[in-house]
Design an enzyme around this catalytic site. Structure first.
Site, short mmCIF file in Angstrom:
data_model
loop_
_atom_site.label_atom_id
_atom_site.label_comp_id
_atom_site.label_asym_id
_atom_site.label_seq_id
_atom_site.Cartn_x
_atom_site.Cartn_y
_atom_site.Cartn_z
N ASP A 189 1.84 28.68 -37.10
CA ASP A 189 0.53 28.41 -37.67
C ASP A 189 -0.43 27.86 -36.62
OD1 ASP A 189 -1.34 28.37 -39.65
OD2 ASP A 189 -0.60 26.56 -40.63
N HIS A 207 -4.38 35.37 -32.44
CA HIS A 207 -3.15 36.08 -32.81
C HIS A 207 -2.52 36.74 -31.58
CE1 HIS A 207 -3.89 35.14 -36.91
NE2 HIS A 207 -4.89 35.99 -37.09
N LEU A 265 21.18 36.76 -29.08
CA LEU A 265 20.27 36.05 -29.97
C LEU A 265 19.87 37.01 -31.09
CD1 LEU A 265 18.10 33.77 -30.63
CD2 LEU A 265 16.57 35.01 -29.11
C1 IPE Z 1 -0.89 31.90 -38.15
O1 IPE Z 1 -2.09 31.44 -37.68
C2 IPE Z 1 -0.73 33.39 -37.99
C3 IPE Z 1 -0.56 34.18 -39.24
C4 IPE Z 1 -0.41 33.70 -40.46
C5 IPE Z 1 -0.56 35.62 -39.08
P1 IPE Z 1 -3.32 31.29 -38.66
O2 IPE Z 1 -4.06 32.57 -38.68
O3 IPE Z 1 -2.86 30.79 -40.00
O4 IPE Z 1 -4.19 30.18 -37.93
P2 IPE Z 1 -5.08 29.03 -38.58
O5 IPE Z 1 -4.25 28.30 -39.58
O6 IPE Z 1 -6.26 29.70 -39.21
O7 IPE Z 1 -5.46 28.18 -37.43
MG MG Z 2 -2.85 28.98 -41.00
#
Ligand code: IPE
Ligand code: MG
Length: 226
Positions: free
Chosen positions: A2, A19, A113
């Site tokens: 996250d 991402h 792994l």
């Molecule tokens: C996590 O990062 C990635 C996925 C759920 C694909 P987020 O996209 O939830 O990032 P924040 O929480 O908005 O910072």
């Molecule tokens: Mg998030």
């Protein structure tokens, strides 16, 4: 995993840049787990609730997933890593489903792994699909035991996780491996996923090592047993 969006926002970048950086962080964590002798790593990449995000972000995430499958699987295989995906794969495009199946077949005998990606996954979905499998086999109420149900969960053949790590400051399970996490040590860090590296991994492992796992017993019993 996250915090990708916030990582990007702090840099005035589009969320997808976070991402992309998140994929890089994951590469490092897979390597780090291999180097540390960790035998199972499962990451929550896309929850069954993430479809609710803006269409544009969902599309970009799918493209990223597809590109990662195309470009990373050979490297995983070279490094003796078994690759799996858990979740309701019917939600993905034919192309992605084929890439997943091919990658799982290619790497199925690797033992260094086991790297599992939870995609279109939800812990509640997992329990429900396990019950459905049991019923489809003609199970009656008496057949539905904890052990029988566990055998039909997505990670049935893997040990229960020792350590759960959630990045990004939130202190929630968010429908991840709910059944399997019953006795798992939970670790929450404010680090955003793209910043998660060997150092943050080691901090999580150090925290895990400092804990006493009693599984319902007393501290004295545990110490006598060890
Ligand atoms: C996590 O990062 C990635 C996925 C759920 C694909 P987020 O996209 O939830 O990032 P924040 O929480 O908005 O910072
Ligand atoms: Mg998030």
């Amino acid at each position: 995993m996250d915090g990708n969006g916030r990582w990007a926002k702090r840099r005035l970048l589009p969320r997808v840049a976070g991402h992309r950086k998140g994929v890089e962080a994951l590469r490092g964590v897979i390597r780090g787990c291999g180097e540390r002798g960790i035998t199972h790593l499962t990451v929550f990449a896309f929850s069954s609730e993430n479809w609710r995000r803006p269409q544009e972000e969902v599309t970009l995430l799918m493209e990223l997933f597809m590109r990662a499958l195309e470009s990373e699987v050979a490297k995983l295989h070279e490094n003796h890593i078994r690759f799996r995906v858990i979740g309701d794969l019917s939600g993905f495009s034919e192309r992605i489903q084929t890439l997943i199946r091919d990658a799982e077949t290619l790497t199925r005998h690797n033992t260094r792994l086991t790297f599992t990606v939870a995609a279109n996954y939800g812990g509640r979905w997992d329990v429900v699909q396990a019950v459905k499998q049991l019923l489809a086999q003609g199970a009656t109420a008496a057949d539905i035991t904890e052990a029988a149900l566990a055998r039909h969960l997505s990670l049935a053949d893997e040990p229960e996780p020792d350590l759960f790590i959630r990045t990004g400051g939130e202190q929630r399970i968010s429908n991840f491996l709910m059944w399997q996490l019953a006795y798992t040590e939970l670790y929450f860090t404010d680090a955003l996923w793209p910043d998660f590296d060997a150092k943050t991994l080691d901090a999580a492992i150090a925290s895990y090592r400092s804990r006493e796992r009693r599984f319902g017993r007393t501290s004295e019993q545990v110490q006598t047993a060890s």
